[in-house]
Enzyme design. Sequence first.
Site, PDB file in Angstrom:
ATOM      1  N   LYS A   1     -20.008 -10.851  19.103  1.00 46.71           N
ATOM      2  CA  LYS A   1     -19.129 -10.239  18.424  1.00 46.71           C
ATOM      3  C   LYS A   1     -18.117  -9.319  18.981  1.00 46.71           C
ATOM      4  CE  LYS A   1     -22.066  -8.450  15.438  1.00 46.71           C
ATOM      5  NZ  LYS A   1     -23.262  -8.790  15.763  1.00 46.71           N
TER       6      LYS A   1
ATOM      7  N   ARG B   1     -22.868  -4.744   7.089  1.00 44.64           N
ATOM      8  CA  ARG B   1     -24.270  -5.192   7.450  1.00 44.64           C
ATOM      9  C   ARG B   1     -25.052  -5.363   6.012  1.00 44.64           C
ATOM     10  NH1 ARG B   1     -23.815  -3.594  13.193  1.00 44.64           N
ATOM     11  NH2 ARG B   1     -25.778  -4.228  14.350  1.00 44.64           N
TER      12      ARG B   1
ATOM     13  N   ARG C   1     -27.299  -8.291  29.158  1.00 42.77           N
ATOM     14  CA  ARG C   1     -26.399  -7.394  28.770  1.00 42.77           C
ATOM     15  C   ARG C   1     -26.738  -5.959  29.300  1.00 42.77           C
ATOM     16  NH1 ARG C   1     -23.896  -6.843  22.914  1.00 42.77           N
ATOM     17  NH2 ARG C   1     -25.913  -5.873  22.365  1.00 42.77           N
TER      18      ARG C   1
ATOM     19  N   ARG D   1     -29.949   1.942  24.579  1.00 41.49           N
ATOM     20  CA  ARG D   1     -31.177   2.291  24.436  1.00 41.49           C
ATOM     21  C   ARG D   1     -31.819   0.924  23.538  1.00 41.49           C
ATOM     22  NH1 ARG D   1     -32.805   8.342  24.270  1.00 41.49           N
ATOM     23  NH2 ARG D   1     -34.853   7.296  23.870  1.00 41.49           N
TER      24      ARG D   1
ATOM     25  N   ARG E   1     -34.081  -5.275  15.289  1.00 36.07           N
ATOM     26  CA  ARG E   1     -32.481  -5.657  15.220  1.00 36.07           C
ATOM     27  C   ARG E   1     -32.358  -6.883  14.345  1.00 36.07           C
ATOM     28  NH1 ARG E   1     -29.910  -4.458  20.625  1.00 36.07           N
ATOM     29  NH2 ARG E   1     -28.000  -4.853  19.569  1.00 36.07           N
TER      30      ARG E   1
END
Length: 196
Positions: A16, A90, A129, A142, A152
Amino acid sequence: MAAKNIILLGPPGAGKGTQAKRLVDERGMVQLSTGDMLRAAKSSGTEMGRKVAAIMDAGQLVTDEIVIGLIAEKLDEGAPGGFIFDGFPRTLAQADALGRLLAEKGARLDAVIELVVDDAALVGRIVRRAEEAKAAGQPVRRDDNPQVFAERLQEYYKKTAPLLGYYYAKGGLSQVDGMAAMDAVAAAIAKVLDKG
Ligand code: AMP
């Protein structure tokens, strides 16, 4: 090119942020990433930043009230090229709030684009990443590690994935193959934007 307000939806690591940045460069749109705003608050040590730090590090969602407040402020600044909502909304409550905030400004959502990805590939992307940031001397997030990533992803499926049904029912949902090469994903998004 007419201004468009769009949401990029998809799990963490779907791309995204990468696609949002391209839209900023190519179309002069304004990226609103609540994750970036929260990280900025965290690193500048504001009261709100201190409040959200532990929640973010654990991979959980911060309260709707906080992120809705952040977005409301940015909407007031306006965006002649349109807004890209990246990582917001979200939750269903956030989606309702966004609809209200846009309506108050006489604006609307022009598209909700889901980046469809393969979960198994996501952990690899997140690890990459983190490695790339490290190699470039940039701060490593973190929450970009396999343990927090699992949380997540859970948060995404529990709280964010229901938005796909919500926007589908409203009639504004488009799907793009997020596993394709970066340029191909960008081209597919451009097609959605230029459609109407
Ligand atoms: P992101 O950069 O979008 O992956 O967001 C990083 C972290 O910031 C998330 O794991 C959450 O802790 C928090 N966050 C970002 N956006 C939201 C949101 N819209 N609602 C709740 N928490 C958020």
